[in-house]
Enzyme design. Structure first.
Site, PDB file in Angstrom:
ATOM      1  N   GLU A 182       8.614  -5.771  26.089  1.00  0.00           N
ATOM      2  CA  GLU A 182       7.532  -5.013  26.719  1.00  0.00           C
ATOM      3  C   GLU A 182       6.242  -5.831  26.687  1.00  0.00           C
ATOM      4  O   GLU A 182       6.045  -6.639  25.789  1.00  0.00           O
ATOM      5  CB  GLU A 182       7.259  -3.712  25.958  1.00  0.00           C
ATOM      6  N   ASP A 232      12.823   2.559  22.281  1.00  0.00           N
ATOM      7  CA  ASP A 232      11.537   2.055  22.744  1.00  0.00           C
ATOM      8  C   ASP A 232      10.634   1.711  21.567  1.00  0.00           C
ATOM      9  O   ASP A 232      10.768   2.281  20.485  1.00  0.00           O
ATOM     10  CB  ASP A 232      10.895   3.140  23.606  1.00  0.00           C
TER      11      ASP A 232
END
Length: 146
Positions: free
Chosen positions: A92, A35
């Site tokens: 994202e 992430d």
């Protein structure tokens, strides 16, 4: 999907603490993603050290993708790098149609952000999905069909 951010991931220590023994057998049961790639403590070494399946491009690069040539270059390069390493690449923070369109053109595998949907509780997801699948199905108008 486990998503350790680079600032929390400790390479070999994370893999060892999670019980990864090097055999790769765990991959049948667990998928892991890295992430916030490209920010904080992330490095190319993390891609080598962690047994990840997915790379998530940080929203700070995606937000101005369509108006900042440097962000566009970074995003394109991360997508290419991820694919070369056999990873799924997720963007994202997709908040505009322009960013979504550019990511599709660049071959990004998946995206998340307010342009697609706001965060929602799991119990709302199935009804949201059903509504969007129904809206995307081709309609056949009996008056037009021959």
């Amino acid at each position: 999907m486990a998503e350790p951010s680079p600032s929390r991931a400790g390479g070999d220590r994370l893999a060892a603490s999670a019980g990864f023994d090097g055999s790769g057998a765990w991959r049948r049961f667990l998928a892991a993603g890295l992430d916030d790639f490209g920010t904080g403590y992330s490095s190319l070494g993390m891609l080598k050290a962690l047994p990840v399946h997915q790379l998530k491009i940080d929203k700070s690069f995606v937000a101005h993708l369509h108006e900042d040539a440097n962000d566009a270059t970074i995003v394109r390069s991360v997508i290419d790098l991820g694919h070369t390493l056999g990873l799924e690449v997720v963007a994202e923070g997709v908040e505009t149609l322009e960013a979504w369109g550019q990511l599709v053109t660049l071959g990004c595998d998946a995206a998340q952000g307010y342009h697609l949907a706001a965060p929602m509780p799991p119990e709302s997801f199935l009804s949201w999905l059903a509504a969007h699948v129904a809206a995307s199905e081709p309609r056949t108008d009996p008056a037009v069909a021959s």
